[in-house]
Motif scaffolding. Structure first.
Motif, mmCIF file in Angstrom:
data_model
loop_
_atom_site.group_PDB
_atom_site.id
_atom_site.type_symbol
_atom_site.label_atom_id
_atom_site.label_comp_id
_atom_site.label_asym_id
_atom_site.label_seq_id
_atom_site.Cartn_x
_atom_site.Cartn_y
_atom_site.Cartn_z
ATOM 1 N N LYS A 29 -12.020 -39.191 0.260
ATOM 2 C CA LYS A 29 -11.472 -38.530 -0.934
ATOM 3 C C LYS A 29 -9.997 -38.163 -0.704
ATOM 4 O O LYS A 29 -9.170 -38.315 -1.601
ATOM 5 N N VAL A 30 -9.692 -37.664 0.492
ATOM 6 C CA VAL A 30 -8.300 -37.309 0.799
ATOM 7 C C VAL A 30 -7.420 -38.555 0.649
ATOM 8 O O VAL A 30 -6.376 -38.524 0.005
ATOM 9 N N ILE A 31 -7.895 -39.673 1.209
ATOM 10 C CA ILE A 31 -7.090 -40.895 1.167
ATOM 11 C C ILE A 31 -6.920 -41.387 -0.278
ATOM 12 O O ILE A 31 -5.803 -41.659 -0.714
ATOM 13 N N SER A 32 -8.004 -41.450 -1.014
ATOM 14 C CA SER A 32 -7.881 -41.963 -2.386
ATOM 15 C C SER A 32 -7.108 -40.991 -3.285
ATOM 16 O O SER A 32 -6.257 -41.406 -4.076
ATOM 17 N N ASN A 33 -7.356 -39.694 -3.116
ATOM 18 C CA ASN A 33 -6.647 -38.720 -3.955
ATOM 19 C C ASN A 33 -5.167 -38.617 -3.601
ATOM 20 O O ASN A 33 -4.326 -38.397 -4.473
ATOM 21 N N THR A 34 -4.848 -38.749 -2.323
ATOM 22 C CA THR A 34 -3.447 -38.714 -1.910
ATOM 23 C C THR A 34 -2.713 -39.883 -2.555
ATOM 24 O O THR A 34 -1.642 -39.727 -3.150
ATOM 25 N N THR A 35 -3.309 -41.051 -2.430
ATOM 26 C CA THR A 35 -2.690 -42.252 -2.988
ATOM 27 C C THR A 35 -2.475 -42.096 -4.495
ATOM 28 O O THR A 35 -1.440 -42.472 -5.029
ATOM 29 N N ALA B 56 -2.086 -39.364 -6.100
ATOM 30 C CA ALA B 56 -1.339 -38.156 -6.492
ATOM 31 C C ALA B 56 0.172 -38.294 -6.357
ATOM 32 O O ALA B 56 0.884 -37.294 -6.448
ATOM 33 N N PHE B 57 0.649 -39.513 -6.139
ATOM 34 C CA PHE B 57 2.090 -39.676 -5.882
ATOM 35 C C PHE B 57 2.936 -38.983 -6.954
ATOM 36 O O PHE B 57 3.924 -38.330 -6.650
ATOM 37 N N ASN B 58 2.549 -39.124 -8.197
ATOM 38 C CA ASN B 58 3.363 -38.561 -9.278
ATOM 39 C C ASN B 58 2.984 -37.129 -9.690
ATOM 40 O O ASN B 58 3.529 -36.607 -10.654
ATOM 41 N N SER B 59 2.058 -36.539 -8.941
ATOM 42 C CA SER B 59 1.647 -35.175 -9.295
ATOM 43 C C SER B 59 2.638 -34.153 -8.733
ATOM 44 O O SER B 59 2.358 -33.448 -7.765
ATOM 45 N N ALA B 60 3.796 -34.088 -9.358
ATOM 46 C CA ALA B 60 4.871 -33.230 -8.853
ATOM 47 C C ALA B 60 4.428 -31.783 -8.677
ATOM 48 O O ALA B 60 4.795 -31.132 -7.704
ATOM 49 N N GLU B 61 3.608 -31.292 -9.629
ATOM 50 C CA GLU B 61 3.152 -29.897 -9.570
ATOM 51 C C GLU B 61 2.335 -29.608 -8.313
ATOM 52 O O GLU B 61 2.486 -28.559 -7.692
ATOM 53 N N LEU B 62 1.467 -30.555 -7.959
ATOM 54 C CA LEU B 62 0.618 -30.393 -6.778
ATOM 55 C C LEU B 62 1.474 -30.210 -5.529
ATOM 56 O O LEU B 62 1.282 -29.292 -4.742
ATOM 57 N N TRP B 63 2.445 -31.100 -5.380
ATOM 58 C CA TRP B 63 3.278 -31.065 -4.167
ATOM 59 C C TRP B 63 4.184 -29.830 -4.165
ATOM 60 O O TRP B 63 4.431 -29.234 -3.123
ATOM 61 N N LEU B 64 4.641 -29.442 -5.333
ATOM 62 C CA LEU B 64 5.484 -28.245 -5.426
ATOM 63 C C LEU B 64 4.665 -27.000 -5.078
ATOM 64 O O LEU B 64 5.093 -26.153 -4.294
ATOM 65 N N HIS C 253 2.454 -40.402 3.945
ATOM 66 C CA HIS C 253 2.636 -41.305 5.076
ATOM 67 C C HIS C 253 1.400 -41.303 5.973
ATOM 68 O O HIS C 253 0.914 -42.352 6.379
ATOM 69 N N LYS C 254 0.878 -40.099 6.215
ATOM 70 C CA LYS C 254 -0.237 -39.976 7.146
ATOM 71 C C LYS C 254 -1.566 -40.424 6.541
ATOM 72 O O LYS C 254 -2.424 -40.943 7.247
ATOM 73 N N PHE C 255 -1.723 -40.177 5.231
ATOM 74 C CA PHE C 255 -3.044 -40.387 4.623
ATOM 75 C C PHE C 255 -3.088 -41.500 3.586
ATOM 76 O O PHE C 255 -4.142 -41.787 3.049
ATOM 77 N N SER C 256 -1.944 -42.115 3.300
ATOM 78 C CA SER C 256 -1.985 -43.236 2.369
ATOM 79 C C SER C 256 -1.290 -44.466 2.974
ATOM 80 O O SER C 256 -1.900 -45.508 3.145
ATOM 81 N N TYR C 257 -0.014 -44.308 3.320
ATOM 82 C CA TYR C 257 0.735 -45.483 3.800
ATOM 83 C C TYR C 257 0.198 -46.027 5.123
ATOM 84 O O TYR C 257 0.032 -47.234 5.287
#
Lengths: 340, 267
Positions: free
Chosen positions: A214-220, A222-230, A300-304
């Motif tokens: 789930k972490v891997i698929s959700n990370t991938t 979520a690239f455009n989820s600016a709010e999440l990362w902020l 980088h760690k969980f998607s790339y």
């Protein structure tokens, strides 16, 4: 090779270090220095901090030091004369008393530095390093190795692993050809272990806290989820503590140091958390703000890395969280990503 | 705590502020900075004896500034940082809503910089007995012992720049250490590079450091950096009569000239 199971008396452990040193092998091991536990060259067992949770920095510096000379040059009139540094000029080294997450961290580094064009400086050092890890009898709240596929007795990356099975005895797992070769130096101290020994019984209980897929698929996703990362990174102050203590962070920078006559080219640790990391000469910065840099760290760690190198960029050691001055807790952030 | 939550809730509701920088529960035994933008987030604000770190550095963080009008829970160190930042034209009077928790848990709100100055005149700005003991130990050393002490400490440095990032006064967009064409100081984390970086940073903080200790708290390698910058506080005070972070319109001692400045250090 099939792993071999042996028993070593705890009282004989000091002989191992003595023998490694008498053969001229440098031994790197955790050493307690004030509040910090460093991985340093040691000569005797009594200087090694074996009962600590884990070292402050990871063991990566054994093959990827913070400063590394890669080229020397002299300047004469208009001519530049280069002298290559021999990447093979490194002694066979034993990395002793590190944790399973340190040993397995090298798998990620192997994948990064092994990718074409491969990195002779890292690979030669790694090739000449034999890793003797100690499984973990304890863990703390920052540990989450079991959530990223590892564990307190995980053996991938280790050449030999020791597990304390009583006050006096260590279970010795000889895992690789390299480990087998090194064990030749202390075979006389080993006795056969009963295959019925349940190693798990002696290991820390580290609960799985999130679903890695789930972490891997959700990370991938979520690239455009600016709010999440902020939201996750508002308190991040953009230092490099997380990257520098991480067993898998491998980014580096080159800097020349020179005077009018000669110079050296150095490879230095770098971090995607720094604003300068992606700053272009033009002044444009594609990762303009800290939330984008934090996203990069997680992506980088969980998607790339899983996608491109088929390895994860995280061992769940929790060092980044412990070292973080502002309490960015990666386990917590990954858990929230898994639940997105 | 309730008074704080109620106050911030009100400030958010009546749109006095858009976000409030305070303390919240962190990992296990830690507290962390939280940025309350909603009433729900404000309900997570805490104030415990562990809430001692200086939050003021966040006032200059790009993404925090962009949250809108800010409120902050300031302790004495943060108030002094805010005064110093004001004197360096980084924060304007009235720009930030500043709250302080008194010993009896009541709240003080500062209407302007002048009221902060008046408050700081009476506030205790002494260092802790522990810090004092450590400083005395260093000051009792001979010059060569002191040199050895600091070199040994700097050996541990990995140049992660957590000290710089945690320091409210280290707000330069491009630090001297990041300028590499030409290199002013070696970028590498080797012996010379570490020494030069820390000495450069200490010199740049002389007369500006308010001794909040965040540099040392941030250091993952446990280098007591606050003791280095602390030792520059006294020379500036005795040489120029200035203490950082007490006045919003203070003039930085090392960037001005007065006819009666002492010149006895000039050979």
């Amino acid at each position: 090779m099939d792993k071999e199971l042996k028993i070593l008396k705890y009282s004989d452990l000091s002989k191992l270090i003595e023998r490694f040193r008498s053969k001229g092998f440098p031994v790197l091991a955790p050493v307690q220095k004030g509040k910090v536990i460093e991985i340093e060259p040691v000569d005797t067992l009594d200087t090694i901090a074996l009962d600590v949770l884990l070292s402050t920095q990871s063991a990566k510096k054994a093959a990827f030091p913070k400063v590394e000379k890669v080229l020397e040059y002299t300047l004469e009139k208009a001519a530049v004369k280069q002298t290559a540094i021999d990447p093979n000029a490194y002694a066979e080294t034993i990395l002793f008393g590190v944790r399973p997450c340190d040993a397995s961290g090298f798998k990620s580094l192997d994948a990064i530095f092994g990718e074409a064009p491969s990195d002779a400086f890292y690979l030669n050092k790694k090739e000449k390093t034999t890793i003797i890890s100690f499984s973990c009898p304890t863990a703390d709240d920052y540990c989450f190795c079991t959530s990223v596929g590892g564990g307190p007795g995980y053996t991938a990356g280790s050449d030999i692993q020791f597990t304390a099975i009583s006050k006096d005895e260590l279970l010795v797992e000889i895992l690789t050809e390299k480990g087998k070769k090194l064990s030749g130096l202390f075979n006389d101290l080993l006795t056969d272990a009963s295959p019925s020994i349940d190693k798990e019984k002696f290991l820390a209980d580290v609960k799985v806290v999130f679903d890695l897929d789930k972490v891997i698929s959700n990370t991938t996703a979520a690239f455009n989820s600016a709010e999440l990362w902020l939201d996750q990174s508002l308190r991040c102050i953009g230092c490099g503590a997380c990257a520098f203590v991480c067993p898998t962070c491998a980014c580096f920078d080159f800097q020349d140091e020179q005077n009018t006559k000669k110079g050296v080219r150095l490879r230095l640790w770098d971090s995607c958390g720094f604003s300068l990391f992606t700053l272009h000469t033009s002044g444009h910065n594609p990762r303009e703000v800290q939330s984008q840099r934090w996203r990069q760290r997680i992506m980088h760690k969980f998607s790339y890395m899983p996608e491109q190198l088929k390895v994860l960029g995280c061992e769940g050691c929790g060092r980044c969280s412990r070292a973080c001055p502002v309490d960015m807790n990666i386990k917590e952030h990954l858990t929230s990503i898994a639940l997105q | 705590m309730n008074e704080l939550i109620n106050k911030v809730t009100k400030l958010l509701n009546d749109k006095t502020i858009d976000a409030f920088i305070g303390y919240g529960q962190g990992s296990t035994d830690r507290v962390r900075a939280i940025f309350a933008r909603t009433v729900e987030q404000a309900s997570k604000l805490i104030y415990t004896p562990a809430c001692t770190f200086n939050l003021s550095g966040y006032l200059l963080k790009h993404e925090v500034k962009h949250l809108g009008k800010l409120g902050i829970l300031a302790n004495v160190a943060a108030l002094r940082s805010i005064m110093q930042l004001a004197s360096e034209f980084q924060i304007k009077d009235g720009e930030v809503y500043i709250l302080f928790v008194n010993d009896d848990a009541s709240l003080t709100e500062f209407s302007d910089f002048q009221s902060i100055e008046a408050f700081l005149e009476k506030a205790n700005i002494d260092i802790t007995p522990d810090e004092k003991a450590r400083i005395e130990k260093i000051e009792a050393m001979s010059v060569s012992e002191r040199w050895e002490f600091w070199n040994k400490e700097f050996e541990k440095c990995i140049k992660c720049y957590a000290c710089r990032a945690a320091c409210p006064m280290c707000y330069c967009h491009r630090c001297t250490t990041d300028v590499n064409q030409p290199q002013w100081i070696p970028v590498a984390s080797h012996e010379r590079g570490n020494l030069d970086y820390h000495l450069m940073r200490a010199m740049h903080l002389a007369g500006r450091c308010i001794n909040c200790g965040e540099c040392a708290n941030a250091c993952p390698m446990d280098i007591p950096l606050n003791l280095l910058t602390y030792q520059l506080i006294d020379p500036i005070k005795t040489g120029f009569g200035a203490t950082a972070g007490m006045k919003a319109d203070a003039v930085y001692a090392l960037s001005t000239f007065k006819p009666d400045d002492k010149e006895n250090f000039i050979i």
